[in-house]
Design a protein around this motif. Structure first.
Motif, short mmCIF file in Angstrom:
data_model
loop_
_atom_site.label_atom_id
_atom_site.label_comp_id
_atom_site.label_asym_id
_atom_site.label_seq_id
_atom_site.Cartn_x
_atom_site.Cartn_y
_atom_site.Cartn_z
N GLN A 60 0.86 -1.15 -0.24
CA GLN A 60 0.07 -0.26 -0.06
C GLN A 60 1.12 1.13 -0.19
O GLN A 60 0.47 2.15 -0.85
CB GLN A 60 -0.93 0.03 1.21
CG GLN A 60 -2.04 -1.10 1.23
CD GLN A 60 -3.13 -0.77 0.21
OE1 GLN A 60 -3.55 0.50 -0.15
NE2 GLN A 60 -3.48 -1.76 -0.41
N ARG A 61 2.09 1.13 0.73
CA ARG A 61 2.83 2.61 0.83
C ARG A 61 3.36 2.67 -0.29
O ARG A 61 3.70 3.65 -0.82
CB ARG A 61 3.63 2.11 1.90
CG ARG A 61 4.50 3.50 2.51
CD ARG A 61 5.48 4.05 2.18
NE ARG A 61 5.95 5.01 2.87
CZ ARG A 61 7.01 5.98 2.37
NH1 ARG A 61 7.58 5.65 1.17
NH2 ARG A 61 7.42 6.96 3.29
N SER A 62 3.94 1.56 -0.99
CA SER A 62 4.65 1.75 -2.20
C SER A 62 3.78 2.23 -3.48
O SER A 62 4.35 2.89 -4.43
CB SER A 62 5.28 0.10 -2.95
OG SER A 62 4.42 -0.55 -3.07
N GLN A 63 2.55 1.96 -3.35
CA GLN A 63 1.64 2.42 -4.42
C GLN A 63 1.19 3.80 -3.98
O GLN A 63 -0.03 4.25 -4.51
CB GLN A 63 0.52 1.40 -4.63
CG GLN A 63 1.11 0.18 -5.06
CD GLN A 63 1.62 0.06 -6.44
OE1 GLN A 63 1.05 0.69 -7.16
NE2 GLN A 63 2.73 -0.58 -6.61
N LEU A 64 1.47 4.30 -2.79
CA LEU A 64 0.92 5.69 -2.35
C LEU A 64 -0.54 5.57 -2.13
O LEU A 64 -1.42 6.58 -2.41
CB LEU A 64 1.33 6.62 -3.30
CG LEU A 64 2.68 7.12 -3.51
CD1 LEU A 64 2.92 8.18 -4.71
CD2 LEU A 64 3.75 7.14 -2.37
N HIS A 65 -0.98 4.41 -1.66
CA HIS A 65 -2.44 4.21 -1.40
C HIS A 65 -2.64 4.33 0.22
O HIS A 65 -1.81 4.03 1.20
CB HIS A 65 -2.74 2.77 -2.02
CG HIS A 65 -2.79 2.45 -3.31
ND1 HIS A 65 -2.85 1.34 -4.08
CD2 HIS A 65 -2.79 3.48 -4.14
CE1 HIS A 65 -2.79 1.47 -5.36
NE2 HIS A 65 -2.80 2.72 -5.42
N ILE A 66 -4.08 4.76 0.43
CA ILE A 66 -4.35 4.68 1.87
C ILE A 66 -5.54 3.77 2.03
O ILE A 66 -5.96 3.90 3.23
CB ILE A 66 -4.74 6.37 2.27
CG1 ILE A 66 -4.85 6.24 3.82
CG2 ILE A 66 -6.16 6.66 1.68
CD1 ILE A 66 -4.84 7.71 4.38
N ALA A 67 -5.90 3.17 1.06
CA ALA A 67 -6.92 2.05 0.94
C ALA A 67 -6.38 0.97 2.04
O ALA A 67 -5.50 0.68 1.90
CB ALA A 67 -7.16 1.61 -0.14
N TRP A 139 5.96 3.90 8.79
CA TRP A 139 6.37 4.31 7.79
C TRP A 139 5.11 4.62 6.68
O TRP A 139 5.50 5.38 5.78
CB TRP A 139 7.18 3.11 7.06
CG TRP A 139 7.81 3.21 5.92
CD1 TRP A 139 8.52 4.25 5.49
CD2 TRP A 139 7.78 2.30 4.68
NE1 TRP A 139 8.95 3.94 4.21
CE2 TRP A 139 8.30 2.92 3.75
CE3 TRP A 139 6.88 1.28 4.47
CZ2 TRP A 139 8.73 2.47 2.60
CZ3 TRP A 139 7.12 0.51 3.15
CH2 TRP A 139 7.94 1.22 2.14
N TRP A 140 4.15 3.86 6.69
CA TRP A 140 3.01 4.35 6.09
C TRP A 140 2.35 5.40 6.34
O TRP A 140 2.06 6.39 5.58
CB TRP A 140 1.90 2.98 5.99
CG TRP A 140 1.01 3.00 5.37
CD1 TRP A 140 0.65 3.78 4.07
CD2 TRP A 140 -0.47 2.33 5.32
NE1 TRP A 140 -0.40 3.47 3.44
CE2 TRP A 140 -1.00 2.64 4.03
CE3 TRP A 140 -0.85 1.24 6.01
CZ2 TRP A 140 -2.29 2.12 3.75
CZ3 TRP A 140 -1.95 0.74 5.94
CH2 TRP A 140 -2.92 0.92 4.82
N TRP A 141 2.36 5.79 7.64
CA TRP A 141 1.68 6.96 8.25
C TRP A 141 2.37 8.23 7.90
O TRP A 141 1.74 9.35 7.83
CB TRP A 141 1.36 7.00 9.87
CG TRP A 141 0.87 7.94 10.42
CD1 TRP A 141 -0.68 8.56 10.07
CD2 TRP A 141 1.50 8.91 11.23
NE1 TRP A 141 -0.66 9.71 10.84
CE2 TRP A 141 0.37 10.01 11.61
CE3 TRP A 141 2.69 9.07 11.53
CZ2 TRP A 141 0.45 11.12 12.57
CZ3 TRP A 141 2.85 10.09 12.52
CH2 TRP A 141 1.90 11.01 12.88
#
Length: 322
Positions: A60-67, A139-141
């Motif tokens: 999700q993070r690599s795709q810049l997604h927040i889903a 890292w995602w946040w």
């Protein structure tokens, strides 16, 4: 739960560093191997589920997604509860209930060594899993903390899932579950009681979470419009007491935000506020810069409680693990 067995060795194996089949010896030997074998199903489940969650976050993070951010954060909030119920509570309760504990203490295994090994290996599994999840989720946040989501840094889905908090919270819930299992000596009852205990821990933690920070007061004398109050807050600040700041008078007094609220018109309200010498707003808030400090303070408290539970387990458990 598998039965307790031992691993025979031969002099040839010791000399060559390999097993009788010519294979390398297992990574764990003796008591650690025995504990891992006994609880390998739940250990692998915890590690495997954590690995899948980390892989999902990385994707999700690599795709810049927040889903999936909200459901995953909710799931991570439940992790300490699940670990406490399914890992902590049965750890010794199962052995005490089915008689395995009596078998162990009648052998050459020292109770303290058995207790230490099981607690250490369980703690290692919890730490590895929660550290990986905390690092990945944080890292995602980080992609969004400079945006509007930064206003939610104090919320449980973010605060409790990043930094040292998930590690310390999970360890406390697991060791609390272990202590409950040792005292009650019945697996199912221990799991039910641990469920109540871990939920209570989450509620108490949420109640005192804001008290971990140092409240900062921001003032503005740029007018009485609500926008002027909001402008006094730095980016990502959490405003205390909901969204209602106080009026600030020229002599430094604070008035309730409903002051002059019953004026029939806006002009009448301005006149009323002028008579009250209102010049601006006063706002109490927690800056986002305190997040790390608050997390480490809270984690230190939780780890201290975990240490206290561990001491109890050694004093109580060495006599009761049979």
């Amino acid at each position: 739960m598998s039965s307790l067995t031992s691993t025979p060795t031969t002099s040839g194996s010791k000399a060559t560093g390999t097993t009788g089949m010519g294979q390398l010896p297992p990574l764990l030997k003796g008591m650690p191997w025995l504990v891992w074998r006994q609880h390998r199903a739940v250990f692998w489940t915890v590690l495997g589920a954590s690995a899948l969650a980390v892989a999902f976050i990385v994707f999700q993070r690599s795709q810049l997604h927040i889903a999936g951010y909200t459901p995953l954060s909710t799931g991570l909030r439940l992790l300490p509860i699940l670990l406490g119920v399914f890992l902590g509570a049965p750890l010794f309760a199962g052995d005490l209930e089915n008689g395995t504990a009596k078998l162990v203490v009648t052998q050459s295994v020292d109770r303290t060594r058995w207790l230490t090994t099981k607690l250490a290996l369980t703690a290692l599994v919890v730490i590895v899993s929660t550290v990986a999840l905390s690092a990945a989720f944080g890292w995602w946040w980080n992609l969004y903390k400079s945006e509007v989501t930064a206003m939610e840094w104090i919320s449980e889905p973010t605060f409790n899932n990043t930094g040292p908090v998930p590690v310390a919270l999970s360890l406390f819930c697991v060791f609390g579950g272990v202590a409950i299992g040792v005292v009650l000596r019945r697996t199912l009852i221990a799991m039910v009681v641990t469920l109540g205990f871990t939920v209570a821990v989450q509620l108490v933690w949420s109640h005192f979470l804001l008290s971990l920070g140092n409240v900062v007061t921001g003032t503005s004398s740029k007018g009485v419009l609500a926008e002027a109050a909001i402008q006094t807050l730095p980016t990502g600040a959490h405003q205390m007491d909901g969204s209602r700041p106080s009026f600030l008078t020229g002599d430094g007094k604070l008035l309730d935000w409903n002051t002059c609220g019953d004026a029939p018109t806006e002009q009448a309200r301005e006149v009323c506020l002028q008579k009250a010498d209102v010049v601006g707003w006063s706002v109490d808030y927690l800056p986002i810069s305190q997040m790390n400090g608050m997390q480490w303070l809270g984690a230190s408290i939780l780890l201290a409680l975990t240490a206290a539970v561990t001491v109890f387990l050694f004093f109580w458990g060495r006599k009761r693990l049979a």
